[in-house]
Design a protein around this motif. Structure first.
Motif, PDB file in Angstrom:
ATOM      1  N   GLN A   1       0.832  -1.213   0.000  1.00 28.53           N
ATOM      2  CA  GLN A   1       0.000   0.000   0.000  1.00 28.53           C
ATOM      3  C   GLN A   1       0.860   1.254   0.000  1.00 28.53           C
ATOM      4  N   GLN A   2       1.919   1.272   0.797  1.00 30.74           N
ATOM      5  CA  GLN A   2       2.806   2.439   0.819  1.00 30.74           C
ATOM      6  C   GLN A   2       3.438   2.660  -0.547  1.00 30.74           C
ATOM      7  N   ALA A   3       3.893   1.587  -1.182  1.00 29.89           N
ATOM      8  CA  ALA A   3       4.562   1.706  -2.476  1.00 29.89           C
ATOM      9  C   ALA A   3       3.597   2.178  -3.560  1.00 29.89           C
ATOM     10  N   VAL A   4       2.391   1.639  -3.570  1.00 31.24           N
ATOM     11  CA  VAL A   4       1.405   2.012  -4.587  1.00 31.24           C
ATOM     12  C   VAL A   4       1.000   3.481  -4.449  1.00 31.24           C
ATOM     13  N   ASN A   5       1.055   3.996  -3.234  1.00 26.60           N
ATOM     14  CA  ASN A   5       0.644   5.380  -2.994  1.00 26.60           C
ATOM     15  C   ASN A   5       1.799   6.367  -2.971  1.00 26.60           C
ATOM     16  N   ALA A   6       3.023   5.885  -3.200  1.00 23.94           N
ATOM     17  CA  ALA A   6       4.197   6.767  -3.197  1.00 23.94           C
ATOM     18  C   ALA A   6       4.431   7.362  -4.578  1.00 23.94           C
ATOM     19  N   GLU A   7       4.943   8.582  -4.606  1.00 22.20           N
ATOM     20  CA  GLU A   7       5.336   9.190  -5.878  1.00 22.20           C
ATOM     21  C   GLU A   7       6.729   8.728  -6.295  1.00 22.20           C
ATOM     22  N   THR A   8       7.560   8.382  -5.327  1.00 23.42           N
ATOM     23  CA  THR A   8       8.934   7.951  -5.588  1.00 23.42           C
ATOM     24  C   THR A   8       9.233   6.708  -4.766  1.00 23.42           C
ATOM     25  N   VAL A   9       9.822   5.699  -5.399  1.00 23.55           N
ATOM     26  CA  VAL A   9      10.339   4.558  -4.653  1.00 23.55           C
ATOM     27  C   VAL A   9      11.799   4.352  -5.048  1.00 23.55           C
ATOM     28  N   MET A  10      12.622   4.208  -4.037  1.00 26.99           N
ATOM     29  CA  MET A  10      14.059   4.037  -4.210  1.00 26.99           C
ATOM     30  C   MET A  10      14.431   2.616  -3.792  1.00 26.99           C
TER      31      MET A  10
ATOM     32  N   TYR B   1      16.204  -9.455  -7.806  1.00 30.87           N
ATOM     33  CA  TYR B   1      16.405 -10.321  -8.964  1.00 30.87           C
ATOM     34  C   TYR B   1      15.172 -10.261  -9.868  1.00 30.87           C
ATOM     35  N   GLY B   2      15.166 -11.055 -10.919  1.00 32.67           N
ATOM     36  CA  GLY B   2      14.083 -11.033 -11.897  1.00 32.67           C
ATOM     37  C   GLY B   2      12.716 -11.242 -11.279  1.00 32.67           C
ATOM     38  N   GLU B   3      12.590 -12.202 -10.370  1.00 31.79           N
ATOM     39  CA  GLU B   3      11.294 -12.444  -9.718  1.00 31.79           C
ATOM     40  C   GLU B   3      10.873 -11.244  -8.879  1.00 31.79           C
ATOM     41  N   ASP B   4      11.847 -10.588  -8.241  1.00 32.95           N
ATOM     42  CA  ASP B   4      11.543  -9.387  -7.461  1.00 32.95           C
ATOM     43  C   ASP B   4      11.055  -8.266  -8.382  1.00 32.95           C
ATOM     44  N   ALA B   5      11.654  -8.167  -9.547  1.00 37.61           N
ATOM     45  CA  ALA B   5      11.250  -7.128 -10.485  1.00 37.61           C
ATOM     46  C   ALA B   5       9.811  -7.323 -10.940  1.00 37.61           C
ATOM     47  N   LYS B   6       9.337  -8.569 -10.941  1.00 38.97           N
ATOM     48  CA  LYS B   6       7.930  -8.812 -11.285  1.00 38.97           C
ATOM     49  C   LYS B   6       7.010  -8.193 -10.236  1.00 38.97           C
ATOM     50  N   VAL B   7       7.422  -8.228  -8.987  1.00 37.29           N
ATOM     51  CA  VAL B   7       6.630  -7.584  -7.934  1.00 37.29           C
ATOM     52  C   VAL B   7       6.728  -6.066  -8.078  1.00 37.29           C
ATOM     53  N   ALA B   8       7.916  -5.554  -8.357  1.00 35.00           N
ATOM     54  CA  ALA B   8       8.062  -4.115  -8.596  1.00 35.00           C
ATOM     55  C   ALA B   8       7.190  -3.687  -9.778  1.00 35.00           C
ATOM     56  N   ALA B   9       7.124  -4.526 -10.794  1.00 30.82           N
ATOM     57  CA  ALA B   9       6.279  -4.245 -11.958  1.00 30.82           C
ATOM     58  C   ALA B   9       4.806  -4.246 -11.561  1.00 30.82           C
ATOM     59  N   TYR B  10       4.432  -5.134 -10.677  1.00 22.86           N
ATOM     60  CA  TYR B  10       3.053  -5.178 -10.190  1.00 22.86           C
ATOM     61  C   TYR B  10       2.710  -3.873  -9.476  1.00 22.86           C
ATOM     62  N   VAL B  11       3.626  -3.404  -8.635  1.00 26.65           N
ATOM     63  CA  VAL B  11       3.435  -2.121  -7.948  1.00 26.65           C
ATOM     64  C   VAL B  11       3.310  -1.000  -8.971  1.00 26.65           C
ATOM     65  N   LEU B  12       4.211  -0.989  -9.948  1.00 25.77           N
ATOM     66  CA  LEU B  12       4.196   0.046 -10.986  1.00 25.77           C
ATOM     67  C   LEU B  12       2.866   0.049 -11.739  1.00 25.77           C
ATOM     68  N   SER B  13       2.371  -1.120 -12.089  1.00 23.88           N
ATOM     69  CA  SER B  13       1.125  -1.184 -12.856  1.00 23.88           C
ATOM     70  C   SER B  13      -0.092  -0.814 -12.005  1.00 23.88           C
ATOM     71  N   ALA B  14      -0.016  -1.027 -10.691  1.00 26.41           N
ATOM     72  CA  ALA B  14      -1.141  -0.713  -9.807  1.00 26.41           C
ATOM     73  C   ALA B  14      -1.176   0.749  -9.396  1.00 26.41           C
ATOM     74  N   SER B  15      -0.042   1.428  -9.459  1.00 23.42           N
ATOM     75  CA  SER B  15       0.043   2.809  -8.974  1.00 23.42           C
ATOM     76  C   SER B  15      -0.451   3.797 -10.022  1.00 23.42           C
ATOM     77  N   ARG B  16      -1.146   4.812  -9.533  1.00 26.50           N
ATOM     78  CA  ARG B  16      -1.577   5.909 -10.400  1.00 26.50           C
ATOM     79  C   ARG B  16      -0.844   7.193 -10.059  1.00 26.50           C
ATOM     80  N   VAL B  17       0.140   7.101  -9.110  1.00 27.93           N
ATOM     81  CA  VAL B  17       0.869   8.297  -8.688  1.00 27.93           C
ATOM     82  C   VAL B  17       2.390   8.149  -8.768  1.00 27.93           C
ATOM     83  N   LEU B  18       2.878   6.953  -9.013  1.00 29.46           N
ATOM     84  CA  LEU B  18       4.321   6.707  -9.019  1.00 29.46           C
ATOM     85  C   LEU B  18       4.976   7.386 -10.215  1.00 29.46           C
ATOM     86  N   THR B  19       5.835   8.366  -9.936  1.00 29.27           N
ATOM     87  CA  THR B  19       6.513   9.085 -11.018  1.00 29.27           C
ATOM     88  C   THR B  19       7.988   8.715 -11.121  1.00 29.27           C
TER      89      THR B  19
END
Length: 127
Positions: free
Chosen positions: A42-51, A58-76
């Motif tokens: 929830q924090q990641a989906v609602n954040a404008e920036t994630v570091m 790894y690749g599997e982790d990036a799939k979760v990051a991609a999930y966050v990216l696709s779910a967020s409407r504010v991540l810049t």
């Protein structure tokens, strides 16, 4: 008297998005991912920036990051520098870019994404 209407269902934990991971794997993958990077979905989906640079992702982790990216409407800004996402992870991120219309900064340096990953990201960014 007619029976009362059942109470509304609670909202799903994760929004319905393209299946980057099978549903039964998603919750475990998300839990492991946020153990590495800190915070919550929830924090990641609602954040404008994630570091998430230098987090041993790894690749599997990036799939979760991609999930966050696709779910967020504010991540810049999404910083995934200096991880190990490879082409598999870059392709997942590229697929997620189709669902996020607000991202303006994507850092993927030092991830060994190779030509397939780079091509997927460039193609996703074409207007």
């Amino acid at each position: 008297f007619p029976p009362p209407n059942p109470p509304p269902s609670p909202p799903p934990l994760f929004p319905p998005l393209p299946p980057l991971l099978p549903p039964f794997v998603l919750e475990e993958a998300v839990a492991q991912f946020f153990t590495k990077v800190g915070g919550s979905f929830q924090q990641a989906v609602n954040a404008e920036t994630v570091m998430w640079d230098r987090k041993q992702l790894y690749g599997e982790d990036a799939k979760v990051a991609a999930y966050v990216l696709s779910a967020s409407r504010v991540l810049t800004t999404l910083d995934l520098q200096a991880n190990f996402i490879g082409s598999e992870g870059a392709i997942a991120i590229a697929d997620a870019l189709k669902f996020n219309g607000v991202l303006t900064t994507l850092q993927l340096a030092a991830n060994d994404i190779g030509d397939p990953g780079a091509i997927a990201v460039v193609d996703a960014l074409k207007v």
